[in-house]
Write a protein that holds these residues in place. Structure first.
Motif, short mmCIF file in Angstrom:
data_model
loop_
_atom_site.label_atom_id
_atom_site.label_comp_id
_atom_site.label_asym_id
_atom_site.label_seq_id
_atom_site.Cartn_x
_atom_site.Cartn_y
_atom_site.Cartn_z
N GLN A 11 0.36 -0.99 0.46
CA GLN A 11 0.15 0.03 -0.27
C GLN A 11 0.98 1.20 -0.25
O GLN A 11 1.04 2.05 -1.01
CB GLN A 11 -0.73 0.23 1.31
CG GLN A 11 -1.59 -1.03 1.24
CD GLN A 11 -2.88 -0.38 2.61
OE1 GLN A 11 -4.00 0.21 2.80
NE2 GLN A 11 -2.44 -0.87 3.65
N VAL A 12 1.99 1.28 0.94
CA VAL A 12 2.83 2.73 1.47
C VAL A 12 3.76 2.60 -0.25
O VAL A 12 3.35 3.88 -1.06
CB VAL A 12 3.86 2.52 2.16
CG1 VAL A 12 4.72 3.39 2.55
CG2 VAL A 12 2.28 2.68 3.39
N TYR A 152 -4.47 1.99 4.87
CA TYR A 152 -5.74 1.93 4.18
C TYR A 152 -5.44 2.70 3.14
O TYR A 152 -4.61 3.45 3.26
CB TYR A 152 -7.00 1.59 4.29
CG TYR A 152 -7.12 3.56 4.69
CD1 TYR A 152 -7.20 4.02 6.07
CD2 TYR A 152 -7.99 4.77 3.78
CE1 TYR A 152 -7.85 5.28 6.12
CE2 TYR A 152 -8.40 5.62 3.65
CZ TYR A 152 -8.15 5.87 5.19
OH TYR A 152 -8.27 8.25 5.16
N SER A 153 -6.36 2.15 1.83
CA SER A 153 -5.59 2.76 0.75
C SER A 153 -6.86 2.12 -0.71
O SER A 153 -7.04 1.34 -0.46
CB SER A 153 -3.76 2.79 0.16
OG SER A 153 -3.80 1.60 -0.14
N PRO A 154 -6.53 2.76 -1.59
CA PRO A 154 -7.47 2.61 -3.04
C PRO A 154 -6.52 0.78 -3.75
O PRO A 154 -7.34 -0.14 -3.99
CB PRO A 154 -6.56 3.30 -4.09
CG PRO A 154 -6.66 5.10 -3.01
CD PRO A 154 -6.04 4.25 -2.17
N PHE A 155 -5.57 0.75 -2.75
CA PHE A 155 -4.26 -0.64 -3.29
C PHE A 155 -4.50 -1.73 -2.23
O PHE A 155 -4.03 -1.62 -0.83
CB PHE A 155 -3.03 -0.14 -3.20
CG PHE A 155 -2.87 0.82 -4.17
CD1 PHE A 155 -3.19 1.55 -4.92
CD2 PHE A 155 -2.43 2.09 -3.27
CE1 PHE A 155 -3.57 2.72 -6.03
CE2 PHE A 155 -2.42 3.42 -4.14
CZ PHE A 155 -2.49 3.46 -5.57
N GLY A 156 -4.39 -3.15 -2.46
CA GLY A 156 -3.75 -4.50 -1.91
C GLY A 156 -4.76 -4.22 -1.13
O GLY A 156 -6.19 -4.11 -1.22
N LYS A 157 -5.02 -4.71 0.14
CA LYS A 157 -5.74 -5.44 0.85
C LYS A 157 -6.13 -4.62 2.41
O LYS A 157 -5.29 -3.80 3.11
CB LYS A 157 -5.53 -6.96 1.94
CG LYS A 157 -5.93 -8.20 1.03
CD LYS A 157 -5.83 -9.19 1.55
CE LYS A 157 -5.29 -10.19 0.83
NZ LYS A 157 -4.68 -11.37 1.56
N ASN A 158 -6.86 -3.64 2.72
CA ASN A 158 -6.77 -3.56 3.63
C ASN A 158 -8.50 -3.57 4.54
O ASN A 158 -9.85 -3.92 4.13
CB ASN A 158 -6.48 -2.08 4.01
CG ASN A 158 -7.62 -1.46 2.06
OD1 ASN A 158 -8.18 -1.15 2.37
ND2 ASN A 158 -6.64 -0.86 1.02
#
Ligand SMILES: NC(=O)C1=CN([C@@H]2O[C@H](COP(=O)(O)OP(=O)(O)OC[C@H]3O[C@@H](n4cnc5c(N)ncnc54)[C@H](O)[C@@H]3O)[C@@H](O)[C@H]2O)C=CC1
Length: 301
Positions: A11-12, A152-158
C-alpha cells in the motif's frame, strides 16, 4: 529527488509511486525477485544498482496473525532485512526512512503513545518490527523511523476495501468497538514521507530531523466508528452500506493479540518536520470515493 522504495506491491510503496510525481520527485520501486528482504546477500547490490537520494523501506512481513506461527521469517524480513537495508543506505551515504507500527506497544496506556514511551509488543509481528527499529538505528545514523497505524488505501488488502465488500454481501457486520487508533491513508503517508525526505536531504546536519517519529492520520476512532464512517460515506455516494453491530475484542478471537489503545501522539513529527497528516475522515472520503468510482468503471466495462 529520486526515492528508492523497497517494496513493489504494498500500500505504501504504490502510494509513493503515485504521489512522487505530484511532488516533482521520482520513486523507483525495487522488490522481489531483485531484492528479497529475506535474503540479505543481495540487498546492498540491488540498492546500489537502483541508485537514488534517499531509501524508503516500505516492505515488510505484515500478516499479523500468520506471524504467530512464522516467527523466523517475520524476524528475517522485519528485523534482519530492515537492518541490512539501513546498512546499505549508510554505505551509500543516503538517508533511510523506515516504517514501523503501533504494535510495538501493548495498548495499556490511557493516552496517545509518544515516541519515548516504553515498548512491549503483544505478538510476533510487533516484536519483529521492534527488532527492525533497533537494527535500523544501529546500522544507520542518518535514519528516520516512522511508526504508523491502521493503514488503508485504494491498493492491496485493507479494512476499507473489506468493509465495502462486506457491505455488498450483508446487512449487518460485527466490528470491534473496544480498540482505538487513527485510520491512516497510505497516500497521506506517502506525502509525509516525501516531505520528510526533502528535509533530510536539504538539512543533512540537522539531528532534530533524525530518529523516531509517530505519523498517523489526525483524530481517533474505534474500528466500529471507522466502519460506520466508511458506510456513511459510501451510502452518501450511492455505494454499498451496512449496519455496524459493535462487538468486543473477546467476541472476535484472533491468533495475535491487538493493542486496545493504538493512538499515536504525532506532535514530535509536526515540530521537527512540519508534517501533519489530514483529519482521518477527510482522507477516508477521498479513498471511498475513488474505490466506488473504480468499481463503477469495472461494472461498465
Ligand atoms: N498495514 C497497516 O495497517 C500497517 C502497516 N505498517 C507498516 O507500514 C509498512 C507498509 O505497510 P503496507 O504498505 O500496508 O504493507 P503491505 O502488506 O501492503 O505491503 C508489504 C510489501 O512488502 C513486500 N514484501 C513482503 N516480504 C518481502 C520480502 N521478503 N522482500 C521484499 N519485499 C517483501 C510485499 O510484496 C509488499 O509489497 C510496513 O512496514 C508495515 O509494517 C505499520 C502499521 C500499520
Amino acid at each position: 529527488m529520486r526515492i528508492i522504495v523497497v517494496g513493489k506491491e504494498g500500500q505504501v510503496a504504490r502510494s509513493l509511486a503515485e504521489r512522487a510525481r505530484a511532488h516533482g520527485a521520482q520513486a523507483v520501486l525495487v522488490g522481489r525477485p531483485k531484492l528479497d528482504l529475506a535474503d540479505p546477500s543481495g540487498i546492498e547490490d540491488a540498492l546500489i544498482d537502483t541508485g537514488g537520494d534517499v531509501i524508503v523501506n516500505a516492505a515488510a512481513y505484515t500478516a499479523v496473525d500468520q506471524a504467530e506461527s512464522d516467527r523466523e521469517l517475520a524476524e528475517a524480513i522485519n528485523g534482519i532485512g530492515a537492518g541490512v537495508v539501513a546498512g546499505a543506505a549508510a554505505s551509500m551515504n543516503v538517508p533511510v526512512i523506515h516504517l514501523s507500527t503501533d504494535y510495538v506497544f501493548d495498548g495499556t496506556a490511557d493516552r496517545p503513545y509518544r515516541e519515548d514511551d516504553p515498548v512491549s509488543p503483544l505478538g510476533v509481528y510487533g516484536a519483529s518490527k521492534l527488532l527492525g527499529e533497533e537494527a535500523v538505528a544501529a546500522e544507520a545514523e542518518n535514519h528516520v523511523i516512522l511508526r504508523t497505524a491502521w493503514v488503508y488505501s485504494p491498493f492491496g488488502k485493507n479494512f476499507v476495501k473489506t468493509m465495502l465488500r462486506l457491505a455488498g454481501e450483508r446487512e449487518e457486520v460485527g466490528i470491534v468497538a473496544d480498540q482505538q487508533g487513527s485510520p491512516t491513508s497510505a497516500l497521506d503517508i506517502a506525502d509525509g514521507i516525501i516531505a520528510v525526505s526533502r528535509n533530510l536531504i536539504e538539512r543533512p546536519e540537522d539531528r532534530s530531523l533524525r530518529g523516531l517519529f509517530h505519523m498517523a492520520g489526525t483524530g481517533f476512532a474505534t474500528w466500529a466508528e471507522f466502519a460506520a464512517e466508511i458506510f456513511a460515506v459510501s451510502s452518501r455516494l450511492g455505494g454499498p452500506s451496512a449496519k455496524v453491530r459493535p462487538i468486543a475484542t473477546s467476541d472476535f478471537p484472533t491468533p495475535a493479540k491487538r493493542p486496545a489503545n493504538s493512538r499515536l501522539d504525532c506532535t514530535k513529527l509536526k515540530e521537527a518536520h512540519g508534517v501533519v497528516l489530514p483529519p482521518w475522515r477527510s482522507s477516508l472520503e477521498v479513498c471511498v470515493k475513488r474505490l466506488i468510482g473504480e468499481a463503477r468503471k469495472e461494472v461498465a466495462r
